[in-house]
Enzyme design. Structure first.
Site, PDB file in Angstrom:
ATOM      1  N   LYS A 187       0.839  -1.196   0.000  1.00 14.46           N
ATOM      2  CA  LYS A 187       0.000   0.000   0.000  1.00 14.46           C
ATOM      3  C   LYS A 187       0.876   1.250   0.000  1.00 14.46           C
ATOM      4  CE  LYS A 187      -3.636   2.142   2.895  1.00 14.46           C
ATOM      5  NZ  LYS A 187      -4.396   1.971   4.146  1.00 14.46           N
ATOM      6  N   SER A 244      -9.070   2.467   3.718  1.00 18.39           N
ATOM      7  CA  SER A 244      -8.192   3.056   2.722  1.00 18.39           C
ATOM      8  C   SER A 244      -7.292   2.060   2.010  1.00 18.39           C
ATOM      9  CB  SER A 244      -7.327   4.129   3.390  1.00 18.39           C
ATOM     10  OG  SER A 244      -6.504   3.566   4.389  1.00 18.39           O
ATOM     11  N   SER A 259      -9.355   0.497   8.042  1.00 16.45           N
ATOM     12  CA  SER A 259      -8.870   0.570   6.660  1.00 16.45           C
ATOM     13  C   SER A 259      -8.336  -0.729   6.099  1.00 16.45           C
ATOM     14  CB  SER A 259      -7.784   1.643   6.543  1.00 16.45           C
ATOM     15  OG  SER A 259      -8.345   2.928   6.627  1.00 16.45           O
TER      16      SER A 259
END
Length: 481
Positions: A88, A164, A188
């Protein structure tokens, strides 16, 4: 296995990390060949989903070639040497850009060092396949940024994958490698895992070393995402290894469960709670029904399941909104001068609210967080695990930041995840069902502090009895040209 056609390539894309690692050891698969196929797959399938934000084919293939040489010499660095992983774009990878979804950061300046979890993965010989999309600084429960645009859900391109870590989750669902690094400050990892039929674990605070220190402690942590619980456990075993840079890392090593293939849960006390002691103005009957189905599955594995709700001394939303606003304020104020105008407007709006929070209100929020943590600890003296929803609804429209009927800054609709960031406990999302529209549903498993192994064992028991991870989205099964 010979990767001779597109059908073989599709099959390879959904092999577990354990299967790949074993094939590398036996030299029936090549880390270079696997990485090359997956890079081609990203280029072929990612366009309409937009999960990947950075590729470096040369660097990836060089890592794969090094892994292949180690296997040829019977000297692998770890049980996952040569296995591909996506990262990520909130975690720094030395030599790769770190955009964090932000126009305020320099697009041309590569990161100088690996963040601790990335360093551990590199030391274990994993192959860095790509970086995945995130909203700016992880500030939304969807994955959209001015830098990279909108990320869609592979199960329905008209829906969000959540955020996220939405890019990480979508990449797993599409077969872009078996492992993904995610992060979780309010849900997230668990939210996108639930929306995309993958597994995600938010470790307890301190389990995975982090650097630089985050003033948002203990909320934000880095954790593993995968298509199987066992793969995530192997990844956590690597990520949780010590790093001297983190003064808050747990001194007690993570213990990889030995029975993940057939976990038996005799003696475990499990509380099943349809609302986790919280309230949401939203609910979906299909989500509610699917979550309750986790109870009989765990009972079948030997657990003693009791339907009961925890009681909280304060609505968790009250302190969370304070910490969220102050955290966004810190992010915005961390950019110099004119660059603040480049920050996502939602982030700036929440930051402005953070500046209005008085010291007395912040101190009250700290006390409320302590009270919630004490209440959670007391609850987990009675139970080993708490089971409930990740979200009240399935994935919503991709063009929205929150479900219809709510303001973008309103967290009331989504009350089931951020509490465990405030208490610092481990929590996971494991697939439990699909709606009649084919949208994935996850169930949340929460454990006491330090009990990641117990959470993983329960998740594996559910996965074994309901192997929904095998149901990939239709677009991921398209044969490549």
């Amino acid at each position: 296995m010979s990767i001779s056609n597109s059908t073989d390539a599709d099959a390879l894309a959904f092999l577990d990390a354990r299967v790949l690692a074993d094939a590398f050891r036996r030299r029936t698969l090549s880390p270079v060949e696997v990485a090359d196929v997956l890079l081609d797959r990203i280029e072929t399938l990612d366009g309409p989903v937009n999960a990947v934000v950075h590729l470096d084919r040369a660097a990836t293939l060089a890592m794969a070639a090094a892994a292949e040489a180690r296997h040829a010499a019977d000297a692998p660095l770890s049980a996952l040497d040569g296995v591909p992983v996506t990262i990520k774009d909130l975690s720094s990878v030395a030599g790769w850009p770190l955009r964090r979804g932000s126009l305020a950061l320099d697009a041309d300046r590569p990161a100088a060092t690996d963040t601790p979890c990335v360093a551990r993965l590199r030391e274990a010989g994993l192959v860095f396949l790509a970086k995945t999309a995130t909203p700016e600084s992880g500030c939304k429960v969807v994955t959209r940024s001015a830098v990279h645009g909108v990320t869609a859900n592979p199960y329905d391109l008209g829906r969000t994958p959540g955020g996220s870590s939405g890019g990480a989750a979508a990449a797993l669902a599409l077969g872009f490698g078996p492992l993904a690094v995610g992060s979780d400050g309010a849900g997230s990892i668990r939210i996108p895992a639930s929306f995309t039929n993958v597994f995600g674990l938010k470790p307890g605070f301190g389990r995975v070393p982090a650097f630089p220190p985050d003033p948002d402690m203990p909320h934000s942590v880095v954790g593993p995402m995968a298509r199987s619980v066992h793969d995530a456990a192997l990844m956590l075993d690597v990520m949780a290894r010590p790093d001297a840079r983190d003064a808050f890392a747990w001194p007690v090593p993570f213990e990889l469960p030995a029975d993940l293939a057939e976990p038996m849960l005799q003696g475990l006390r499990v509380a099943l709670s349809p609302r986790l002691g919280c309230n949401s103005p939203l609910s979906d009957p299909q989500v509610d029904a699917a979550v309750l189905e986790a109870g009989p599955l765990l009972a079948d594995a030997g657990a003693r399941v009791e339907r009961t709700d925890p009681l909280w001394p304060v609505d968790p939303l009250e302190p969370f909104e304070v910490f969220w606003a102050v955290g966004c304020m810190g992010t915005v104020d961390g950019h110099a001068g004119a660059r603040q105008a480049l920050v996502d407007p939602l982030l700036r709006t929440v930051a402005a609210a953070g500046r209005d929070i008085t010291l007395a209100r912040y101190q009250r929020a700290v006390q409320q967080r302590l009270d919630l943590t004490a209440a959670a600890a007391a609850f987990f003296c009675r139970f080993d695990l708490l089971i409930g929803p990740v979200l009240p609804v399935p994935a919503f429209a991709v063009e929205r930041d929150v479900p219809e009927g709510f303001a973008d800054t309103d967290w009331r609709w989504c009350p089931y995840t951020y509490l465990w960031n405030m208490t610092g406990q481990p929590a996971a999302s494991v697939p439990i069902g699909f709606t009649s529209q084919g949208l994935p549903i996850g169930v949340q498993i929460v454990g006491r502090a330090g009990a990641e192994s117990t959470v993983l064992r329960a998740a594996a028991a559910i996965e074994q009895r309901r192997p929904l991870r095998l149901l990939a989205p239709a677009m991921a099964r398209r044969q490549q040209a």
